[in-house]
Design a protein around this motif. Structure first.
Motif, PDB file in Angstrom:
ATOM      1  N   ILE A 184       0.859  -1.180   0.000  1.00  0.00           N
ATOM      2  CA  ILE A 184       0.000   0.000   0.000  1.00  0.00           C
ATOM      3  C   ILE A 184       0.896   1.231   0.000  1.00  0.00           C
ATOM      4  N   ASN A 185       0.517   2.252  -0.753  1.00  0.00           N
ATOM      5  CA  ASN A 185       1.228   3.527  -0.718  1.00  0.00           C
ATOM      6  C   ASN A 185       0.500   4.483   0.212  1.00  0.00           C
ATOM      7  N   LEU A 186       1.241   5.102   1.112  1.00  0.00           N
ATOM      8  CA  LEU A 186       0.680   6.062   2.057  1.00  0.00           C
ATOM      9  C   LEU A 186       1.243   7.443   1.768  1.00  0.00           C
ATOM     10  N   SER A 187       0.356   8.437   1.754  1.00  0.00           N
ATOM     11  CA  SER A 187       0.743   9.806   1.361  1.00  0.00           C
ATOM     12  C   SER A 187       0.737  10.723   2.583  1.00  0.00           C
ATOM     13  N   PHE A 188       1.851  10.788   3.267  1.00  0.00           N
ATOM     14  CA  PHE A 188       1.968  11.650   4.442  1.00  0.00           C
ATOM     15  C   PHE A 188       2.335  13.072   4.014  1.00  0.00           C
ATOM     16  N   HIS A 189       1.990  14.034   4.862  1.00  0.00           N
ATOM     17  CA  HIS A 189       2.464  15.393   4.620  1.00  0.00           C
ATOM     18  C   HIS A 189       2.626  16.114   5.946  1.00  0.00           C
ATOM     19  N   PHE A 190       3.588  17.031   5.989  1.00  0.00           N
ATOM     20  CA  PHE A 190       3.717  17.912   7.141  1.00  0.00           C
ATOM     21  C   PHE A 190       2.594  18.945   7.098  1.00  0.00           C
ATOM     22  N   PRO A 191       2.155  19.463   8.247  1.00  0.00           N
ATOM     23  CA  PRO A 191       1.195  20.573   8.221  1.00  0.00           C
ATOM     24  C   PRO A 191       1.720  21.670   7.303  1.00  0.00           C
ATOM     25  N   ARG A 192       0.967  21.994   6.274  1.00  0.00           N
ATOM     26  CA  ARG A 192       1.525  22.697   5.118  1.00  0.00           C
ATOM     27  C   ARG A 192       1.947  24.134   5.401  1.00  0.00           C
ATOM     28  N   MET A 193       1.158  24.879   6.159  1.00  0.00           N
ATOM     29  CA  MET A 193       1.512  26.267   6.412  1.00  0.00           C
ATOM     30  C   MET A 193       2.790  26.359   7.244  1.00  0.00           C
ATOM     31  N   SER A 194       2.867  25.578   8.295  1.00  0.00           N
ATOM     32  CA  SER A 194       4.063  25.594   9.137  1.00  0.00           C
ATOM     33  C   SER A 194       5.286  25.143   8.355  1.00  0.00           C
ATOM     34  N   TYR A 195       5.093  24.152   7.499  1.00  0.00           N
ATOM     35  CA  TYR A 195       6.222  23.643   6.724  1.00  0.00           C
ATOM     36  C   TYR A 195       6.728  24.697   5.742  1.00  0.00           C
ATOM     37  N   ALA A 196       5.816  25.402   5.086  1.00  0.00           N
ATOM     38  CA  ALA A 196       6.227  26.448   4.152  1.00  0.00           C
ATOM     39  C   ALA A 196       6.998  27.545   4.877  1.00  0.00           C
ATOM     40  N   ARG A 197       6.563  27.911   6.080  1.00  0.00           N
ATOM     41  CA  ARG A 197       7.304  28.893   6.873  1.00  0.00           C
ATOM     42  C   ARG A 197       8.691  28.364   7.212  1.00  0.00           C
ATOM     43  N   ARG A 198       8.752  27.111   7.615  1.00  0.00           N
ATOM     44  CA  ARG A 198      10.019  26.509   8.034  1.00  0.00           C
ATOM     45  C   ARG A 198      11.055  26.528   6.908  1.00  0.00           C
ATOM     46  N   VAL A 199      10.625  26.224   5.697  1.00  0.00           N
ATOM     47  CA  VAL A 199      11.559  26.081   4.584  1.00  0.00           C
ATOM     48  C   VAL A 199      11.924  27.431   3.964  1.00  0.00           C
ATOM     49  N   THR A 200      11.053  28.428   4.086  1.00  0.00           N
ATOM     50  CA  THR A 200      11.295  29.693   3.388  1.00  0.00           C
ATOM     51  C   THR A 200      11.683  30.855   4.284  1.00  0.00           C
ATOM     52  N   ASP A 201      11.672  30.678   5.606  1.00  0.00           N
ATOM     53  CA  ASP A 201      11.959  31.799   6.499  1.00  0.00           C
ATOM     54  C   ASP A 201      13.425  32.228   6.463  1.00  0.00           C
ATOM     55  N   ALA A 202      14.341  31.269   6.266  1.00  0.00           N
ATOM     56  CA  ALA A 202      15.766  31.605   6.282  1.00  0.00           C
ATOM     57  C   ALA A 202      16.136  32.438   5.062  1.00  0.00           C
ATOM     58  N   GLU A 203      17.174  33.245   5.198  1.00  0.00           N
ATOM     59  CA  GLU A 203      17.606  34.099   4.103  1.00  0.00           C
ATOM     60  C   GLU A 203      18.229  33.284   2.976  1.00  0.00           C
ATOM     61  N   VAL A 204      18.274  33.896   1.805  1.00  0.00           N
ATOM     62  CA  VAL A 204      18.837  33.282   0.605  1.00  0.00           C
ATOM     63  C   VAL A 204      19.887  34.236   0.029  1.00  0.00           C
ATOM     64  N   PRO A 205      20.737  33.750  -0.875  1.00  0.00           N
ATOM     65  CA  PRO A 205      21.774  34.632  -1.421  1.00  0.00           C
ATOM     66  C   PRO A 205      21.178  35.813  -2.181  1.00  0.00           C
ATOM     67  N   GLY A 206      21.781  36.985  -2.011  1.00  0.00           N
ATOM     68  CA  GLY A 206      21.387  38.149  -2.774  1.00  0.00           C
ATOM     69  C   GLY A 206      22.173  38.247  -4.066  1.00  0.00           C
ATOM     70  N   SER A 207      21.793  39.192  -4.879  1.00  0.00           N
ATOM     71  CA  SER A 207      22.504  39.409  -6.135  1.00  0.00           C
ATOM     72  C   SER A 207      23.797  40.147  -5.819  1.00  0.00           C
TER      73      SER A 207
END
Length: 487
Positions: free
Chosen positions: A197-220
């Motif tokens: 059987i395939n099971l489709s888990f996911h992290f709570p989506r709003m919190s996960y999006a914050r977690r992955v995108t909150d840190a800074e990224v390289p500037g130009s």
């Protein structure tokens, strides 16, 4: 008619501009169809190719090729396939337990969800007009409507802000492209094998999006290269570069040691058959190097480093979405807000104008952080007998033998890792006697995510729907409505 004055500083925000609306069309095997667009109150049904629809954007419960054939017969409409919201229409129905429900019930719920997600996305975008280079919402609405998917549309609208991350130097862009890897996939494992059987888990989506995108990224900024000199070790070289605090892409080779390397780690390390032509990746950011060092002998040979860090354009949209939803708690309690957040997260890794998404440094860093954030949960599931199928944007699909005891271990390991199952998969497991965890003390996610996660695992459809319905109220009322409902 009374004249209404608007502060000059707010005249371009477009808070009162009309929103674009999306409708849903269901097609039946007998050739009949039903269409609904709650945002305008439109409903229709018929047979054959739909011809009596409102103009604008419609999403059908059909694959791309079928939709393309039907769309050729329609004029004045924009029709998209069932993956337009990133989650398929089938996945949305599974999330609300709609299997076997009458078509009119299912389309009412699916169309309401689609409408909420689309409106919430527009609200988030409206909070960032100047950063994205627009004066008013009407300047980007058409771009959203014409895009092949919502995530791709967000990427196109946010392209100017995203372009502030990275470099115009083609040699530096080549390093970005060679570093970029979106998701973790095991080939030839998408279908469901007999006895599994395939099971489709996911992290709570709003919190996960914050977690992955909150840190800074390289500037130009200016990018420079350096090589490791003998006899300096890879670890010392890595530590020295880290000390500069600069964005860095490492040139490295992963050598297997004596210990067995799990297949999900191999898939994390390598992008076999990538567009770069490399059989194995040789470019990594630090988060990847640290994970790979646990399983490989990683030889770091050099580095390409930038100079500046900036807030991510994607993270700014996610935070605007949270604010539009009424703050942290209402946002975490709404399933539709989560889907909007996942589309914003996915937009960072989508191509614009047929260019590789890896041409922007922000895409490279967010994609790597997404994959790194999922690795502990993947390892936990693997340790109890589940095999990875795919992992992307906080969604982890695993294959499990149809063994009662093993499935218990898998769902418990997932819950302890902060992962949640769709409601319909919860129901399917319960029917074969697998208890579904819902204890707050064992939940590995954030406390603010427990409410929605428990509602799903307890199969409380009415509560799931009521919490989501808060987003139908004006933005300024959502926080109050949530407090009333949950106290």
């Amino acid at each position: 008619m009374a004249i209404e004055f608007v502060d000059i500083e707010n005249e371009d925000r477009g808070d009162t501009a009309p929103f674009s609306h999306v409708g849903i069309i269901f097609f039946a095997p007998d050739g009949s169809w039903s269409a609904m667009r709650p945002g305008t109150g439109f409903e229709a049904s018929g047979e054959g190719a739909p011809q009596r629809l409102e103009p604008g954007l419609w999403v059908a419960d059909m694959e791309y090729d079928a939709v393309r054939a039907i769309a050729k017969e329609m004029r004045g409409f924009t029709m998209r396939s069932n993956t337009w919201l990133k989650l398929t229409i089938d996945q949305i129905q599974a999330a609300f337990g709609l299997a076997g429900r009458p078509r009119h019930q299912a389309i009412a719920i699916v169309s309401a969800i689609a409408g909420r997600v689309f409106r919430l996305t527009q609200e988030a975008l409206r909070g960032n007009l100047s950063e994205m280079g627009y004066r008013q919402p009407q300047d980007f609405t058409g771009l959203l409507e014409r895009s092949a998917s919502l995530a791709t549309g967000i990427a196109a609208v946010n392209a100017t802000a995203m372009s502030r991350s990275g470099s115009a130097d083609k040699r530096v862009i080549d390093h970005f492209v060679r570093t970029f890897q979106s998701g973790i996939y095991i080939t030839n494992r998408k279908g469901v094998a007999d006895g599994f059987i395939n099971l489709s888990f996911h992290f709570p989506r709003m919190s996960y999006a914050r977690r992955v995108t909150d840190a800074e990224v390289p500037g130009s900024s200016l990018w420079q290269s350096a090589s490791r000199k003998d006899p300096q070790s890879s670890a010392d070289f890595l530590a020295e570069i880290r000390g500069f605090g600069r964005p860095a892409i490492y040139k490295a080779v992963c050598h297997p040691g004596e210990a067995f390397v799990p297949e999900y780690v191999q898939a994390f390390a390598n992008s076999v058959g990538s567009s770069t032509g490399d059989t194995y990746r040789t470019r990594f950011i630090e988060e990847e190097i640290l994970l790979l060092s646990r399983h490989y002998q990683v030889s770091v040979e050099g580095v390409v480093a930038g100079t500046d860090w900036i807030p991510s354009a994607t993270g700014r949209l996610v935070r605007s979405l949270e604010a539009a939803a009424g703050g942290e708690e209402p946002a975490r309690g709404s399933w539709s807000v989560g889907v909007a957040a996942e589309n914003i997260l996915a937009s960072a890794m989508r191509s614009v104008k047929k260019e590789s998404p890896g041409q922007a440094a922000e895409a490279v860093w967010i994609a790597a952080r997404d994959r790194a954030a999922m690795m502990p949960a993947i390892a936990a599931l693997d340790s109890v007998g589940a095999s990875l199928v795919s992992a992307h944007c906080g969604n982890i699909v695993v294959r499990c033998p149809l063994d009662h005891e093993l499935l218990m271990l898998v769902v418990n390991a997932a819950w302890e890792s902060g992962l949640v199952l769709p409601l319909e998969e919860v129901e399917a497991l319960r029917q074969i006697g697998v208890p579904i965890p819902e204890e707050p003390g064992l939940f590995g996610g954030n406390d603010v995510d427990y409410l929605l996660s428990a509602v799903v695992h307890k199969r409380q459809r009415n509560a799931l729907w009521s919490l989501d319905g808060i987003m139908d109220h004006p933005a300024e009322e959502r926080a109050k409505r949530f407090r009333i409902m949950t106290t």
